[in-house]
Enzyme design. Structure first.
Site, PDB file in Angstrom:
ATOM      1  N   ASP A  33      14.688  11.308  -9.746  1.00 20.38           N
ATOM      2  CA  ASP A  33      15.754  12.296  -9.613  1.00 20.38           C
ATOM      3  C   ASP A  33      16.458  12.202 -10.954  1.00 20.38           C
ATOM      4  O   ASP A  33      17.171  11.232 -11.216  1.00 20.38           O
ATOM      5  CB  ASP A  33      16.712  11.925  -8.474  1.00 20.38           C
ATOM      6  N   HIS A  34      16.214  13.169 -11.823  1.00 19.47           N
ATOM      7  CA  HIS A  34      16.648  12.957 -13.215  1.00 19.47           C
ATOM      8  C   HIS A  34      18.169  12.849 -13.351  1.00 19.47           C
ATOM      9  O   HIS A  34      18.664  12.322 -14.333  1.00 19.47           O
ATOM     10  CB  HIS A  34      16.052  14.009 -14.159  1.00 19.47           C
ATOM     11  N   HIS A  49      19.700  16.023  -6.226  1.00 22.81           N
ATOM     12  CA  HIS A  49      20.785  15.715  -7.169  1.00 22.81           C
ATOM     13  C   HIS A  49      22.160  15.644  -6.502  1.00 22.81           C
ATOM     14  O   HIS A  49      22.941  14.727  -6.735  1.00 22.81           O
ATOM     15  CB  HIS A  49      20.849  16.770  -8.280  1.00 22.81           C
TER      16      HIS A  49
HETATM   17  C1  BG6 Z   1      16.113  20.746 -11.578  1.00 20.68           C
HETATM   18  C2  BG6 Z   1      16.074  22.038 -10.811  1.00 20.68           C
HETATM   19  O1  BG6 Z   1      15.853  19.666 -10.738  1.00 20.68           O
HETATM   20  O2  BG6 Z   1      17.398  20.587 -12.176  1.00 20.68           O
HETATM   21  C3  BG6 Z   1      16.418  23.211 -11.695  1.00 20.68           C
HETATM   22  O3  BG6 Z   1      14.777  22.212 -10.272  1.00 20.68           O
HETATM   23  C4  BG6 Z   1      17.722  22.982 -12.413  1.00 20.68           C
HETATM   24  O4  BG6 Z   1      16.475  24.416 -10.951  1.00 20.68           O
HETATM   25  C5  BG6 Z   1      17.737  21.614 -13.095  1.00 20.68           C
HETATM   26  O5  BG6 Z   1      17.873  24.012 -13.383  1.00 20.68           O
HETATM   27  C6  BG6 Z   1      19.118  21.303 -13.648  1.00 20.68           C
HETATM   28  O6  BG6 Z   1      19.057  20.116 -14.377  1.00 20.68           O
HETATM   29  P1  BG6 Z   1      20.110  19.823 -15.530  1.00 20.68           P
HETATM   30  O7  BG6 Z   1      19.793  18.440 -15.998  1.00 20.68           O
HETATM   31  O8  BG6 Z   1      19.909  20.875 -16.581  1.00 20.68           O
HETATM   32  O9  BG6 Z   1      21.476  19.945 -14.908  1.00 20.68           O
END
Ligand code: BG6
Length: 539
Positions: free
Chosen positions: A211-212, A274
């Site tokens: 989960d980045h 997230h």
């Molecule tokens: C991803 C989603 O997990 O996270 C995307 O699939 C979203 O739809 C993205 O745009 C947002 O990540 P960040 O790091 O740019 O907030």
């Protein structure tokens, strides 16, 4: 091999030091024992935007020694030279560090990359993959440690795991780890099935679910700030906090991902993972040890305490869903979601949701957690606002004037930092109280080049630190919660509200807080609710 029990300092009093020492040892092991990264989906967007730049940063910062290799796997035929050229471009376009074709460091780095054209369902082909991996291990003196990164559609996870085993890739002498990307299923039953498939081959300890958001510096910083400051931790409960607001807003639409997104929607795309992870991080108790399992246990307790929304009426009352319509952003006309490519012209998929969540435990009973996320909103931002309870009205200087509550705001991205809003006397006045902001902007500091989330996560996976990855029980609980909302929607209990692109979502999301006497605080740089804060002072 590192083993807890082998160490004589395994006593409670030494536990913290011991965990820190383990982490240092694990860091060193990445350099001394080496790792082969076997990357499925090597020609995809994620690999070029995030993974190659991350590996390059780790190399440039000395976290990877020369004992590493990357085998890029994808179906498309490509020579190794072409593959290395792609990586060079991805680094130039997306990495924190730049290079040039004649830079000796780049030349040394590029030698560690090989490419293999392979259909993931081609079982017999995996023995070729094993041969390439083994030869890289002997070339770079790597001790058989293999990290399999699946930047692939989840329906392929099970068969790839199976083929890795049959192809002999799990027989090398070192460790074997599987790193997988979201979406991890579509609902609890499909996620369970997926999990069972990969568990037939890998143990839970070997599975690293990304989960980045958990790799973002400021998400990790939330608990450092909470637990290392006596001015915050004692106040972190329902006696002092009025509500918590979490915003994950995006300016982009679905871009070229309509096919995926129209089946997913904001709740599954951002909410299940997230958003609920952020709620868990903000609400969790301090773990008894800085150990990955203890930390994840605490997050699980929060997810278990989330009050389920079981009936259609509960879903309707506490969740708002929206879909973007046409609008104008920065002077440019934007099309409606239903006009996007690969999106059903009559789509009922939400591109926005806001919800009021309740964490039913002693610390949080009575404190609403308001969450919202959406595409085509006015700002790209991730922020957590902790709104404290107001001082009593009609006392002391606040007798004849409205005093705003204190706020503690975590700016997660793109700005990184924290700011605190407090009340003070307006200079030169007779006790007029005004809100002032103390603002610490980490990303504005010269010389700070914050590592990308993927750098941290790749490095953590290589050193066997699973703290910032999601464990199966977390994933399952999150799906259980999200499924109840989705089924409420499926029963049409909630209207899908349309909102013009470039606005903060449907009016109903504002009403959700107004009902409780609150409002959304404007995110950094935006003034939405008529509150103007005085100029922030940089500390
Ligand atoms: C991803 C989603 O997990 O996270 C995307 O699939 C979203 O739809 C993205 O745009 C947002 O990540 P960040 O790091 O740019 O907030």
């Amino acid at each position: 091999m590192l083993n807890w029990k082998d160490d004589e300092s395994y006593t409670n009093s030494n536990l913290h030091k011991r965990v820190m020492k383990m982490s240092e040892l694990k860091k060193e092991a990445v350099r001394s024992e080496g790792t082969v990264f076997v990357l499925f989906g090597a020609t995809g967007d994620l690999a070029s935007r995030k993974l190659y730049p991350a590996i390059y940063s780790l190399f440039r910062e000395g976290k990877l020694s020369d004992k590493f290799a990357v085998v890029g796997v994808a179906r498309r035929p490509k020579t190794c030279e072409q593959f290395r050229e792609d990586i060079f471009r991805s680094i130039q376009d997306f990495a924190r560090y730049k290079t040039s074709v004649d830079d000796p460091e780049w030349i040394r780095f590029a030698e560690h990359f090989e490419y293999l054209s392979l259909d993931t369902n081609d079982g017999p082909g995996y023995s070729r993959l094993n041969d390439v991996t083994t030869s890289l291990e002997s070339k770079f003196e790597i001790k058989g440690n293999r990290l399999f990164y699946l930047a692939l559609a989840p329906n392929l996870f099970g068969s790839v795991a199976h083929n890795l085993e049959v192809g002999g890739l799990l027989k090398s002498e070192g460790w074997h780890r599987l790193v997988i990307e979201k979406p991890f299923g579509f609902d609890l039953p499909s996620a369970t099935k997926l999990n069972e498939e990969i568990r037939q081959v890998f143990d839970e300890e070997e599975i690293y679910r990304i989960d980045h958001y958990l790799g973002k510096e400021m998400v990790q910083n939330i608990n450092v700030i909470r637990f290392s400051n006596a001015i915050f931790e004692p106040l972190w409960n329902n006696r002092h906090i009025a509500n918590i607001q979490i915003t994950l807003s995006e300016t982009v639409g679905v871009e070229d991902r309509g096919g995926y997104y129209d089946h997913s929607g904001a709740l599954r795309d951002m909410g299940q993972n997230h958003m609920l992870q952020m709620v868990a991080v903000v609400a969790m108790e301090a773990p008894s040890r800085v150990d990955p399992e203890d930390i994840r246990d605490e997050k699980v307790k929060v997810l278990k305490s989330l009050r389920g929304l079981h009936t259609n009426a509960e879903v309707k009352a506490d969740v708002v869903r929206g879909q973007y319509a046409e609008g104008v952003m920065n002077g440019e006309p934007k099309r409606a979601y239903r006009q996007e490519e690969n999106v059903d012209a009559d789509s009922q998929t939400e591109t926005y949701f806001a919800a009021k969540l309740s964490v039913d435990n002693f610390r949080w009973a009575g404190v609403p957690f308001y969450v919202r996320t959406g595409k085509r909103l006015p700002a790209k931002t991730t922020e957590v606002v902790v709104e404290f309870k107001k001082i009593p009205d009609h006392v002391y200087l606040a007798k004849n004037q409205a005093v705003l509550p204190n706020l503690l705001v975590f700016r997660i991205s793109p700005l990184e930092g924290i700011y605190i809003k407090i009340n003070a006397m307006q200079p030169g006045s007779e006790g007029t109280i005004i809100p002032i902001a103390m603002d610490f902007c980490q990303s504005c500091q010269i010389g700070i080049n914050t590592p990308e989330a993927y750098e941290r996560l790749l490095f953590d996976a290589a050193r066997g630190d699973s703290t910032h990855f999601t464990r199966w029980d977390e994933v399952a609980l999150a799906w259980q919660f999200v499924d109840s909302i989705a089924s409420g929607w499926a029963n049409n209990s909630n209207e899908l509200h349309s909102y013009p692109s470039g606005t903060w979502g449907p009016q109903e999301a504002t009403d959700l807080l107004a009902r409780d006497g609150f409002h959304w605080w404007p995110v950094s740089g935006q003034e939405e609710s008529g509150v103007t804060w005085v100029e922030a002072t940089q500390t």
